[in-house]
Write a protein that holds these residues in place. Structure first.
Motif, PDB file in Angstrom:
ATOM      1  N   ALA A   1       0.821  -1.212   0.000  1.00 15.75           N
ATOM      2  CA  ALA A   1       0.000   0.000   0.000  1.00 15.75           C
ATOM      3  C   ALA A   1       0.851   1.256   0.000  1.00 15.75           C
ATOM      4  N   THR A   2       2.034   1.185   0.581  1.00 10.30           N
ATOM      5  CA  THR A   2       2.923   2.346   0.632  1.00 10.30           C
ATOM      6  C   THR A   2       3.679   2.544  -0.675  1.00 10.30           C
ATOM      7  N   GLU A   3       4.106   1.446  -1.309  1.00  3.40           N
ATOM      8  CA  GLU A   3       5.021   1.552  -2.447  1.00  3.40           C
ATOM      9  C   GLU A   3       4.367   1.504  -3.813  1.00  3.40           C
ATOM     10  N   VAL A   4       3.166   0.990  -3.919  1.00  3.38           N
ATOM     11  CA  VAL A   4       2.604   0.739  -5.247  1.00  3.38           C
ATOM     12  C   VAL A   4       2.519   2.012  -6.074  1.00  3.38           C
ATOM     13  N   TYR A   5       2.262   3.145  -5.417  1.00  4.00           N
ATOM     14  CA  TYR A   5       2.189   4.404  -6.152  1.00  4.00           C
ATOM     15  C   TYR A   5       3.550   4.765  -6.744  1.00  4.00           C
ATOM     16  N   TRP A   6       4.592   4.536  -5.966  1.00  7.23           N
ATOM     17  CA  TRP A   6       5.941   4.930  -6.388  1.00  7.23           C
ATOM     18  C   TRP A   6       6.364   4.203  -7.654  1.00  7.23           C
ATOM     19  N   TRP A   7       6.072   2.910  -7.724  1.00 10.83           N
ATOM     20  CA  TRP A   7       6.485   2.148  -8.889  1.00 10.83           C
ATOM     21  C   TRP A   7       5.782   2.626 -10.161  1.00 10.83           C
ATOM     22  N   SER A   8       4.525   2.995 -10.028  1.00 10.36           N
ATOM     23  CA  SER A   8       3.799   3.449 -11.213  1.00 10.36           C
ATOM     24  C   SER A   8       4.194   4.854 -11.625  1.00 10.36           C
ATOM     25  N   ALA A   9       4.619   5.687 -10.682  1.00 10.70           N
ATOM     26  CA  ALA A   9       5.046   7.050 -11.002  1.00 10.70           C
ATOM     27  C   ALA A   9       6.473   7.093 -11.523  1.00 10.70           C
ATOM     28  N   ARG A  10       7.277   6.122 -11.171  1.00 12.59           N
ATOM     29  CA  ARG A  10       8.713   6.146 -11.485  1.00 12.59           C
ATOM     30  C   ARG A  10       9.027   6.372 -12.966  1.00 12.59           C
ATOM     31  N   PRO A  11       8.309   5.743 -13.904  1.00 13.63           N
ATOM     32  CA  PRO A  11       8.631   6.005 -15.307  1.00 13.63           C
ATOM     33  C   PRO A  11       8.550   7.475 -15.693  1.00 13.63           C
ATOM     34  N   MET A  12       7.735   8.276 -14.988  1.00 13.45           N
ATOM     35  CA  MET A  12       7.610   9.684 -15.340  1.00 13.45           C
ATOM     36  C   MET A  12       8.939  10.399 -15.240  1.00 13.45           C
ATOM     37  N   TRP A  13       9.641  10.247 -14.119  1.00 10.29           N
ATOM     38  CA  TRP A  13      10.896  10.995 -14.008  1.00 10.29           C
ATOM     39  C   TRP A  13      12.003  10.370 -14.831  1.00 10.29           C
ATOM     40  N   PHE A  14      11.860   9.095 -15.201  1.00 12.26           N
ATOM     41  CA  PHE A  14      12.811   8.518 -16.147  1.00 12.26           C
ATOM     42  C   PHE A  14      12.698   9.217 -17.505  1.00 12.26           C
ATOM     43  N   LEU A  15      11.483   9.517 -17.921  1.00 11.65           N
ATOM     44  CA  LEU A  15      11.303  10.201 -19.212  1.00 11.65           C
ATOM     45  C   LEU A  15      11.702  11.672 -19.121  1.00 11.65           C
ATOM     46  N   ILE A  16      11.402  12.321 -17.998  1.00 14.15           N
ATOM     47  CA  ILE A  16      11.712  13.745 -17.866  1.00 14.15           C
ATOM     48  C   ILE A  16      13.204  13.993 -17.861  1.00 14.15           C
ATOM     49  N   TRP A  17      13.956  13.216 -17.072  1.00 12.55           N
ATOM     50  CA  TRP A  17      15.376  13.505 -16.853  1.00 12.55           C
ATOM     51  C   TRP A  17      16.281  13.072 -18.005  1.00 12.55           C
ATOM     52  N   THR A  18      15.791  12.246 -18.904  1.00 17.91           N
ATOM     53  CA  THR A  18      16.706  11.605 -19.852  1.00 17.91           C
ATOM     54  C   THR A  18      16.530  12.050 -21.292  1.00 17.91           C
ATOM     55  N   GLY A  19      15.788  13.117 -21.519  1.00 21.76           N
ATOM     56  CA  GLY A  19      15.700  13.683 -22.857  1.00 21.76           C
ATOM     57  C   GLY A  19      14.628  13.111 -23.748  1.00 21.76           C
ATOM     58  N   VAL A  20      13.778  12.207 -23.227  1.00 22.16           N
ATOM     59  CA  VAL A  20      12.744  11.618 -24.071  1.00 22.16           C
ATOM     60  C   VAL A  20      11.804  12.695 -24.604  1.00 22.16           C
ATOM     61  N   PHE A  21      11.441  13.665 -23.754  1.00 21.77           N
ATOM     62  CA  PHE A  21      10.508  14.700 -24.190  1.00 21.77           C
ATOM     63  C   PHE A  21      11.181  15.744 -25.084  1.00 21.77           C
ATOM     64  N   GLU A  22      12.493  15.785 -25.113  1.00 22.18           N
ATOM     65  CA  GLU A  22      13.186  16.616 -26.102  1.00 22.18           C
ATOM     66  C   GLU A  22      13.130  15.941 -27.461  1.00 22.18           C
ATOM     67  N   ARG A  23      13.309  14.627 -27.479  1.00 17.58           N
ATOM     68  CA  ARG A  23      13.259  13.891 -28.747  1.00 17.58           C
ATOM     69  C   ARG A  23      11.830  13.784 -29.282  1.00 17.58           C
ATOM     70  N   PHE A  24      10.850  13.755 -28.357  1.00 16.95           N
ATOM     71  CA  PHE A  24       9.443  13.584 -28.745  1.00 16.95           C
ATOM     72  C   PHE A  24       8.605  14.643 -28.032  1.00 16.95           C
ATOM     73  N   PRO A  25       8.680  15.890 -28.482  1.00 17.93           N
ATOM     74  CA  PRO A  25       8.006  16.978 -27.759  1.00 17.93           C
ATOM     75  C   PRO A  25       6.494  16.867 -27.735  1.00 17.93           C
ATOM     76  N   GLY A  26       5.912  16.092 -28.654  1.00 10.37           N
ATOM     77  CA  GLY A  26       4.464  15.935 -28.670  1.00 10.37           C
ATOM     78  C   GLY A  26       3.963  14.752 -27.867  1.00 10.37           C
ATOM     79  N   LEU A  27       4.868  14.008 -27.239  1.00 14.29           N
ATOM     80  CA  LEU A  27       4.486  12.838 -26.461  1.00 14.29           C
ATOM     81  C   LEU A  27       3.852  13.261 -25.141  1.00 14.29           C
TER      82      LEU A  27
END
Length: 431
Positions: free
Chosen positions: A235-261
């Motif tokens: 109950a404590t961690e399940v949210y974290w695992w589902s949110a984690r991909p968000m900061w992986f995309l933000i910090w690593t340039g994915v939204f620079e390569r795909f600005p419309g994503l």
């Protein structure tokens, strides 16, 4: 923000879009939609599902489960019956919906075959079988969406870990079959698999940008091998695992390569978002705690919160009043509401009462954005068709306790205090 419908403020029913609902067949009924070569594996999966039912039952509150099924037996049929589903949406005041898999969140009788449902994890499935199960669900869901097509946006189940090429093919096929609610990817990619900042996934991001399909994770998966029987850990961690991909995309340039994503996190609450944005922005600006670091790479052209505003959203299913207090730090237009039909942790079948509790002291214009206007834009609903449905089923502001005397709305820009200056004094050697 909402476009004018020609009605006076306060006299127009709310246009409500649930960005998080669920639908699905009983698992054995997916056989009709599954390629025949996988039928033997489905038989084995059904045997495994039956053998693990007792383990799942040990985690359940028997009294609650009994009362839930007894009180909602007819309404729960809306998990797969289109006509009943529309009646339940109407009763909840919901004009449109974005549909994820797995209608039964209690006994798991409607799980997508081969682990390709809400609990989908790259660590827990065979890529070929998961994709086969996803195709079966997507085919069935397209049929459901063709009934009341104006009201429904079906989410494409896309198990991208381990089979990017196959997933891209299925995304295109399912989109051409009418599914327009974005895609759902595994929250966890699993040990030994490539994380989501790897350029292997660029083919997925590219097709979703091209087709205008938001990429989404949904709460459900967690590394069970670490948690054991301790439900408090889940109950404590399940949210974290589902949110984690968000900061992986933000910090690593994915939204620079795909600005419309566009990328969204569903049913993980709102409580973590403002603090996450603050933490990331402060790190990016190299305040006291990160001055010793050399920087974050040339791919970061903007602050993390700016990528969040341009590319991300959060689904506020089961949001709390205290979470809505953070809406200006999160960004009102970045919040999408959901009733989680027909799951017991959502607001159905008492959504009108829930909304009164949550939004009575929220300005009407902001309420309209979070309850539906943001989702209309995100998922491409036809506004006029939705307004027509909303005029028939949607609650008026007065029905949600909004008297028109609530405080005026703040300016449209998010109210992020950490951008006004550093939280710690600038002392000692400069960066």
């Amino acid at each position: 923000m909402q476009k004018s419908t020609g009605d006076a403020a306060g006299s127009t029913p709310f246009l409500i879009i649930s960005s998080d609902t669920h639908a699905g067949l009983r698992t054995d009924q997916y056989r009709e939609f599954l390629e025949s070569r996988y039928h033997p594996q489905l038989d084995l999966y059904l045997q495994w599902q039956q053998s693990t039912a007792g383990m799942r039952k040990k985690t359940q509150n028997d009294e609650f489960v009994r009362e839930w099924y007894e009180e909602n037996d007819e309404g729960l049929r809306g998990g797969w019956d289109a006509e009943r589903r529309d009646r339940e949406l109407d009763r909840d005041g919901v004009a449109g919906e974005v549909i994820f898999p797995d209608a039964d969140a209690v006994a798991a009788t409607t799980a997508v075959p081969f682990g390709a449902g809400i609990g989908m994890s790259g660590a827990g499935y065979d890529p070929e079988l998961a994709l086969a199960g996803a195709r079966a669900h997507n085919r069935w869901l397209a049929d459901l969406c063709r009934q009341s097509p104006a009201r429904r946006r079906g989410v494409i189940v896309a198990p991208i870990v381990g089979n990017v090429e196959g997933a891209v093919t299925e995304i295109r096929r399912a989109h051409s079959d009418g599914l327009r609610g974005g895609i759902m990817i595994p929250s966890l990619w699993g040990h030994g698999n490539r994380p989501y900042h790897d350029e292997e996934y660029d083919r997925v991001w590219a097709v979703c940008e091209e087709l205008g399909l938001p990429v989404q994770t949904h709460a459900g998966a967690a590394p069970g091998e670490d948690l054991g029987p301790h439900l408090g850990l889940y109950a404590t961690e399940v949210y974290w695992w589902s949110a984690r991909p968000m900061w992986f995309l933000i910090w690593t340039g994915v939204f620079e390569r795909f600005p419309g994503l566009r990328f969204g996190v569903q049913e993980c609450g709102l409580w973590w978002v403002a603090d996450m944005l603050c933490q990331m922005d402060v790190a990016f600006d190299r305040e006291h705690g990160t001055k010793k670091l050399a920087g974050f790479g040339g791919h970061m052209k903007r602050r993390p919160s700016e990528y969040f505003d341009a590319n991300c959203f959060v689904g506020g299913s089961t949001a709390k009043r205290r979470e809505l207090a953070d809406r200006h730090q999160i960004g009102v237009g970045n919040i999408l509401w959901g009733n989680d039909f027909p799951h017991p942790e959502g607001s159905w079948p008492h959504t009108r009462e829930w909304l009164t509790h949550l939004f009575a002291d929220v300005p009407e214009d902001e309420t309209r954005v979070m309850l539906g206007e943001a989702a209309v834009e995100m998922f491409g609903f036809d506004r006029q068709e939705m307004i027509s449905v909303a005029r028939r089923v949607g609650p008026l502001p007065s029905e949600l306790g909004q008297s028109g005397s609530s405080r005026p709305s703040l300016p449209g820009a998010p109210g992020r205090h950490w951008l006004d200056g550093p939280d710690v004094p600038e002392i000692g050697r400069s960066a």
